[in-house]
Design a protein around this motif. Structure first.
Motif, PDB file in Angstrom:
ATOM      1  N   TYR A 246      48.841 -17.420  19.311  1.00  0.00           N
ATOM      2  CA  TYR A 246      48.118 -18.578  18.805  1.00  0.00           C
ATOM      3  C   TYR A 246      47.670 -19.442  19.971  1.00  0.00           C
ATOM      4  O   TYR A 246      48.163 -19.330  21.088  1.00  0.00           O
ATOM      5  CB  TYR A 246      48.992 -19.395  17.855  1.00  0.00           C
ATOM      6  CG  TYR A 246      50.236 -19.955  18.510  1.00  0.00           C
ATOM      7  CD1 TYR A 246      50.233 -21.209  19.115  1.00  0.00           C
ATOM      8  CD2 TYR A 246      51.418 -19.212  18.552  1.00  0.00           C
ATOM      9  CE1 TYR A 246      51.358 -21.721  19.727  1.00  0.00           C
ATOM     10  CE2 TYR A 246      52.555 -19.716  19.156  1.00  0.00           C
ATOM     11  CZ  TYR A 246      52.519 -20.962  19.752  1.00  0.00           C
ATOM     12  OH  TYR A 246      53.627 -21.468  20.360  1.00  0.00           O
ATOM     13  N   GLY A 247      46.701 -20.322  19.715  1.00  0.00           N
ATOM     14  CA  GLY A 247      46.213 -21.213  20.744  1.00  0.00           C
ATOM     15  C   GLY A 247      44.997 -21.996  20.273  1.00  0.00           C
ATOM     16  O   GLY A 247      44.704 -22.075  19.077  1.00  0.00           O
ATOM     17  N   TRP A 248      44.302 -22.539  21.242  1.00  0.00           N
ATOM     18  CA  TRP A 248      43.126 -23.377  20.964  1.00  0.00           C
ATOM     19  C   TRP A 248      41.996 -22.940  21.855  1.00  0.00           C
ATOM     20  O   TRP A 248      42.202 -22.632  23.037  1.00  0.00           O
ATOM     21  CB  TRP A 248      43.453 -24.849  21.194  1.00  0.00           C
ATOM     22  CG  TRP A 248      42.236 -25.742  21.288  1.00  0.00           C
ATOM     23  CD1 TRP A 248      41.558 -26.102  22.412  1.00  0.00           C
ATOM     24  CD2 TRP A 248      41.555 -26.358  20.202  1.00  0.00           C
ATOM     25  NE1 TRP A 248      40.493 -26.901  22.103  1.00  0.00           N
ATOM     26  CE2 TRP A 248      40.474 -27.082  20.738  1.00  0.00           C
ATOM     27  CE3 TRP A 248      41.765 -26.372  18.828  1.00  0.00           C
ATOM     28  CZ2 TRP A 248      39.592 -27.805  19.949  1.00  0.00           C
ATOM     29  CZ3 TRP A 248      40.881 -27.110  18.033  1.00  0.00           C
ATOM     30  CH2 TRP A 248      39.815 -27.815  18.596  1.00  0.00           C
ATOM     31  N   MET A 249      40.768 -22.910  21.319  1.00  0.00           N
ATOM     32  CA  MET A 249      39.593 -22.529  22.076  1.00  0.00           C
ATOM     33  C   MET A 249      38.453 -23.475  21.738  1.00  0.00           C
ATOM     34  O   MET A 249      38.193 -23.734  20.544  1.00  0.00           O
ATOM     35  CB  MET A 249      39.193 -21.080  21.755  1.00  0.00           C
ATOM     36  CG  MET A 249      37.996 -20.589  22.546  1.00  0.00           C
ATOM     37  SD  MET A 249      37.577 -18.877  22.125  1.00  0.00           S
ATOM     38  CE  MET A 249      39.007 -18.028  22.761  1.00  0.00           C
ATOM     39  N   ASN A 250      37.819 -23.996  22.792  1.00  0.00           N
ATOM     40  CA  ASN A 250      36.680 -24.879  22.565  1.00  0.00           C
ATOM     41  C   ASN A 250      35.605 -24.160  21.761  1.00  0.00           C
ATOM     42  O   ASN A 250      35.403 -22.954  21.908  1.00  0.00           O
ATOM     43  CB  ASN A 250      36.093 -25.335  23.900  1.00  0.00           C
ATOM     44  CG  ASN A 250      36.892 -26.468  24.502  1.00  0.00           C
ATOM     45  OD1 ASN A 250      37.694 -27.103  23.837  1.00  0.00           O
ATOM     46  ND2 ASN A 250      36.683 -26.727  25.782  1.00  0.00           N
ATOM     47  N   TYR A 251      34.907 -24.897  20.938  1.00  0.00           N
ATOM     48  CA  TYR A 251      33.808 -24.439  20.091  1.00  0.00           C
ATOM     49  C   TYR A 251      34.280 -23.600  18.905  1.00  0.00           C
ATOM     50  O   TYR A 251      33.493 -23.313  18.011  1.00  0.00           O
ATOM     51  CB  TYR A 251      32.771 -23.628  20.882  1.00  0.00           C
ATOM     52  CG  TYR A 251      32.260 -24.318  22.111  1.00  0.00           C
ATOM     53  CD1 TYR A 251      31.495 -25.481  22.015  1.00  0.00           C
ATOM     54  CD2 TYR A 251      32.541 -23.822  23.383  1.00  0.00           C
ATOM     55  CE1 TYR A 251      31.025 -26.118  23.148  1.00  0.00           C
ATOM     56  CE2 TYR A 251      32.085 -24.451  24.515  1.00  0.00           C
ATOM     57  CZ  TYR A 251      31.323 -25.607  24.394  1.00  0.00           C
ATOM     58  OH  TYR A 251      30.877 -26.238  25.519  1.00  0.00           O
ATOM     59  N   ARG A 252      35.588 -23.186  18.893  1.00  0.00           N
ATOM     60  CA  ARG A 252      36.057 -22.357  17.782  1.00  0.00           C
ATOM     61  C   ARG A 252      37.296 -22.931  17.110  1.00  0.00           C
ATOM     62  O   ARG A 252      37.589 -22.588  15.980  1.00  0.00           O
ATOM     63  CB  ARG A 252      36.361 -20.931  18.257  1.00  0.00           C
ATOM     64  CG  ARG A 252      35.177 -20.241  18.892  1.00  0.00           C
ATOM     65  CD  ARG A 252      35.483 -18.801  19.201  1.00  0.00           C
ATOM     66  NE  ARG A 252      34.508 -18.211  20.104  1.00  0.00           N
ATOM     67  CZ  ARG A 252      34.537 -16.957  20.525  1.00  0.00           C
ATOM     68  NH1 ARG A 252      35.498 -16.144  20.105  1.00  0.00           N
ATOM     69  NH2 ARG A 252      33.625 -16.499  21.351  1.00  0.00           N
ATOM     70  N   GLY A 253      38.053 -23.775  17.796  1.00  0.00           N
ATOM     71  CA  GLY A 253      39.230 -24.394  17.220  1.00  0.00           C
ATOM     72  C   GLY A 253      40.495 -23.590  17.444  1.00  0.00           C
ATOM     73  O   GLY A 253      40.582 -22.763  18.359  1.00  0.00           O
ATOM     74  N   TYR A 254      41.481 -23.827  16.581  1.00  0.00           N
ATOM     75  CA  TYR A 254      42.743 -23.098  16.687  1.00  0.00           C
ATOM     76  C   TYR A 254      42.539 -21.650  16.249  1.00  0.00           C
ATOM     77  O   TYR A 254      41.669 -21.360  15.418  1.00  0.00           O
ATOM     78  CB  TYR A 254      43.818 -23.764  15.820  1.00  0.00           C
ATOM     79  CG  TYR A 254      44.209 -25.140  16.307  1.00  0.00           C
ATOM     80  CD1 TYR A 254      45.109 -25.270  17.360  1.00  0.00           C
ATOM     81  CD2 TYR A 254      43.697 -26.289  15.723  1.00  0.00           C
ATOM     82  CE1 TYR A 254      45.485 -26.529  17.826  1.00  0.00           C
ATOM     83  CE2 TYR A 254      44.052 -27.552  16.174  1.00  0.00           C
ATOM     84  CZ  TYR A 254      44.948 -27.654  17.231  1.00  0.00           C
ATOM     85  OH  TYR A 254      45.297 -28.895  17.692  1.00  0.00           O
TER      86      TYR A 254
END
Length: 856
Positions: free
Chosen positions: A234-242
């Motif tokens: 799991y994680g976080w990515m800009n422009y896409r969210g969690y």
């Protein structure tokens, strides 16, 4: 009265004596004898079923009254599939039980702890009580290995040879008797070779409980692959969210095939699905297939200016045939297909910067004793331009080298004509270059280039006057095409019109070549001084090649048109075909080449007994120039010079140059006039390149190796009967004799080229330095670093620092790219064993985040 009292004692003694004799007979008898004894005297229900082998280092005592046997110091009992070892062992024949204990030495240290083995199961414990008839037992302080992990239990009840219940214990992958970490539990059930199921469980590190806890735990145990759930990250990515990604299910289909179904999901509803499979058949082939498809959304829905949507896919297939499967044929595949936007949306660093992908499928086989067949399909794709190049199919049929004039049973050396060799090569191919958007359109057929090429070389090599090698060859080529072109010039518009003519057309050509070469040695020896000899080797070679004028109008393979200026343009009608056509004009080229090698032999002036050392001053210096007899002008070719030498063993120096004997004007046109007539010099430099590379490496052996005997705290593995290593630290110094390596490389290149418009020489210098180091500070600490500096442009190249710490059952790694486009860092500490590879702590900042793409 005394006799009456004595009779029961004698009878009792006789009974036990008979029991001992019967036991000995049972041990020494064969299976047939045992059957006879059972027939004559039926055994009681308490009798043992097989031979008991026992021994002890100190002594073995038998109590006939209680029917017990006592083994002291390193007791060893082997019964059927059971093996028991301990310092104290008690065998109760009445109750059919075994009891085993360890002892303590004078310092209070435990020794001779019980070791129990039954079939493939092994246990190490503080005490063991076991019924060898019912196969049940109670084990105190047990340690047993199951798969990659070790199971510790305070009290264990053994139900049978595969099931045990544990009261209070832990599971760990650390092989120390006192582990660095463990997953503790109050109760659990073990099915040997299958699984461990526990009640409430919690993680402890160095005996300190952590807040990581579970209501229950399940640990699969198997020596083979098993199907199961794949835990997502799991994680976080800009422009896409969690996101949750790389989660799914793994199918262990059989020993030769597996399948992984994976998926990833983002809070902005972007998603991807992936299917991966590996297959392997021993001594035949192995391979892997990967298919991925996804839909990516970036931005806010409804915001047409900033919202983007992509549908991307990637397909890879790798197949490799084992060399033992078939010595005469081989099939292999390396397929890598992807959509144009895949690299822009992937989080894989290698995929992101790989703009060009290639694919190939090939098959080779032997057709009889003389022919070899190779068929392949190839594809390359540039993700930036969207241009695809497909070669489907590509076929090559070649023969082995034949000697048609050789005798079947020659007597003595071959005659000169018996060395004449002949071979045949056929190449057939269909080639297509097109944008990916037009791949399956009607225009694709018009862009296809296909043809067939035949090549028949005939050659011979003979010795002339003992010292000369004379080589002659005739080369024949024939090309088949199904299209040609015709050009015309429109005087009114001043344009050239090119028409494609469909239909079968063939062209052919041949050439003749001959070369004569030898080798001349010159040796100069010196009587005095360290210089003992100078050797000069000259390799002169004279060659001649000829082909007729295949551009003659009678062949129709070359045509011409005249523009409004009166300039005549010649072109080949096969210009746009796959294999082209024969050359235009006649050629008769005479070429002279002289190669040189210069070496010396030197001796150490301080050690006359040492061997003479050979040193190469000039490894190669070649000068070559040609003269075309068939041309009416500009007959001389440029003088080419190439050289190579190595200085100080690590410094390699290369030189290449080209020099023209003719006058050239400011437009770059060469005139049929020698420089000697106008400028009184023989040659004008066209281009010249000096390049050198210095490479040097230092390691712990460079200065004699070894190092101090005192070093880091040495870990001596003292093994208990359980074979679990217990670390004992000796000494207390740091060891700097562990391996290390430092590599340095310097490259230098200086290029000069003549610019006709400036009537001058332009120069360019390129210099760069690279440095890499790998140091083991201690047994468990390793540091690696790589960097470089571009001297010409004044900037640092890619720099990376890696730190690794071996924490026995854990490992820690840190990677840092301090600057540049790839600026990033990554830290992770995790359990080594695959069984608990998801137990980790990870922190990172990727280069994508620094460049405004993604953040984790």
């Amino acid at each position: 009265m005394r006799i009456e009292r004595l009779i029961p004692c004698v009878a009792k003694l006789a009974f036990y004596a008979g029991l001992i004799i019967l036991s000995q007979c049972f041990i020494l008898s064969s299976a047939t004898a045992q059957s006879d004894i059972d027939t004559l005297m039926p055994l009681s229900s308490n009798a043992i079923d097989d031979i008991i082998k026992y021994k002890a280092k100190d002594s073995v005592a038998i109590d006939l009254d209680t029917r017990k046997a006592f083994l002291y110091t390193d007791g060893d009992i082997d019964y059927q599939s059971m093996l028991l070892r301990a310092n104290r062992v008690i065998v109760d024949f009445n109750r059919q039980t075994l009891q085993a204990y360890g002892t303590t030495d004078t310092a209070g240290n435990a020794e001779g702890r019980p070791y129990f083995k039954q079939d493939e199961a092994e246990y190490y414990a503080d005490s063991i009580t076991f019924n060898y008839n019912t196969q049940k037992g109670i084990i105190q302080g047990v340690i047993t290995q199951e798969g990659e992990g070790f199971l510790h239990g305070r009290k264990v009840k053994k139900i049978n040879d595969s099931v045990m219940y544990l009261s209070g214990g832990s599971y760990t992958t650390c092989n120390y008797a006192h582990p660095h970490f463990a997953i503790n539990f109050t109760k659990s059930k073990l099915i040997t070779g299958n699984k461990i199921v526990t009640g409430p469980a919690w993680l402890t590190v160095e005996d300190v409980p952590t807040p990581v806890a579970l209501p229950f735990a399940f640990f699969p145990i198997t020596k083979q692959r098993q199907s199961g759930i794949l835990i997502p990250s799991y994680g976080w990515m800009n422009y896409r969210g969690y996101y949750l990604k790389d989660g799914g299910y793994y199918f262990a289909v059989n020993d030769n095939l597996d399948l992984s179904l994976l998926g990833e999901l983002y809070t902005n509803l972007s998603w991807a699905a992936e299917a991966k499979s590996n297959y392997y058949v021993r001594y035949k082939y192995k391979g892997a297939v990967d298919l991925r498809y996804g839909q990516t959304f970036e931005g806010i829905r409804g915001d047409t200016a900033n919202f983007n949507s992509f549908n991307d896919f990637k397909f890879t297939w790798q197949h490799d045939q084992d060399a033992k499967a078939n010595p005469y044929s081989r099939f292999s595949a390396n397929v890598n297909l992807q959509s144009r936007n895949y690299n822009k949306n992937t989080t894989n660093r290698n995929d992101y910067f790989n703009s060009t992908t290639t694919s190939s499928i090939s098959y080779t086989t032997k057709l009889g004793p003389y022919l070899n067949l190779a068929a392949s399909a190839r594809e390359s794709f540039n993700a930036q331009t969207g241009i695809m190049n497909i070669k489907l199919p590509s076929i090559s049929l070649s023969s082995v080298t034949l000697y048609p004039l050789r005798r079947r049973k020659p007597a003595g050396a071959y005659r000169w004509y018996e060395n004449i060799s002949l071979s045949y090569v056929l190449n057939a191919e269909n080639n297509l270059t097109t944008p990916d958007s037009e791949l399956f359109t009607a225009v694709t057929l018009d862009r296809m280039q296909y043809g067939v090429k035949h090549n028949i070389p005939l050659s011979s090599s003979v010795k002339v006057l003992r010292f000369f090698n004379w080589t002659n060859s005739v080369n024949y080529n024939e090309r088949w095409h199904w299209s040609s072109i015709d050009r015309s010039y429109d005087d009114a518009t001043g344009t050239v019109t090119t028409d494609t003519l469909h239909g079968f057309r063939a062209n052919r050509d041949f050439s003749i070549s001959s070369s004569l070469s030898t080798r001349i040695y010159g040796m100069f020896q010196f009587k005095y001084g360290p210089l003992k000899a100078l050797r000069h080797v000259v390799n002169p070679s004279v060659s001649f090649s000829y082909h007729p004028d295949f551009g003659d109008a009678r062949y129709g393979w070359w045509k011409e048109y005249t523009d409004t200026t009166g300039y005549v343009h010649r072109y080949s009608v096969f210009q746009n075909t796959l294999y082209g056509g024969p050359p235009d004009g006649r050629s008769g080229n005479l070429r002279l080449s002289i190669g040189n090698n210069l070496e010396i032999k030197v001796q150490n002036p301080f050690d006359t007994a040492a061997e003479v050392k050979k040193v190469a001053l000039i490894e190669n210096l070649t000068l070559a120039m040609g003269y075309d007899l068939a041309k009416d002008s500009l007959n001389l070719s440029s003088l080419s010079v190439s050289g190579r030498t190595t200085l100080f063993r690590n410094l390699v120096l290369n030189y290449t140059g080209s020099f023209s004997p003719y006058v050239i004007d400011t437009l770059g046109r060469m005139h049929d006039e020698l420089l000697w007539n106008t400028e009184h010099r023989l040659f004008r430099m066209e281009n010249s390149t000096w390049s050198t590379q210095l490479s040097y490496s230092l390691n712990n052996n460079t200065f004699g190796g070894g190092g101090a005997t005192q070093g880091r705290p040495t870990t001596t593995l003292v093994q208990t009967p359980s074979a679990i290593p217990i670390p004992i630290l000796l000494g207390g110094y740091a060891d700097f004799s562990v391996p290390w390596n430092v590599s340095f490389s310097y490259t230098y290149s200086h290029v000069d080229h003549y610019v006709a418009s400036l009537m001058d020489i332009q120069s360019e210098t390129i210099q760069s330095i690279t440095l890499s180091a790998n140091v083991n500070l201690t047994k468990n600490w390793r540091i690696a670093m790589s960097t470089g500096y571009d001297i010409s442009n004044g900037g640092m190249s890619y720099t990376s620092i890696d730190i690794y710490r071996d924490l026995h059952c854990w490992e820690m790694r840190f990677n840092w790219v301090p600057f540049g486009y790839y600026k990033s860092w990554f830290f992770q500490i995790n359990i080594k064993a695959d069984a608990l590879h998801d137990v980790k702590y990870e922190k990172k900042q990727t280069y994508l985040e620094n460049n405004g793409y993604y953040s984790y």
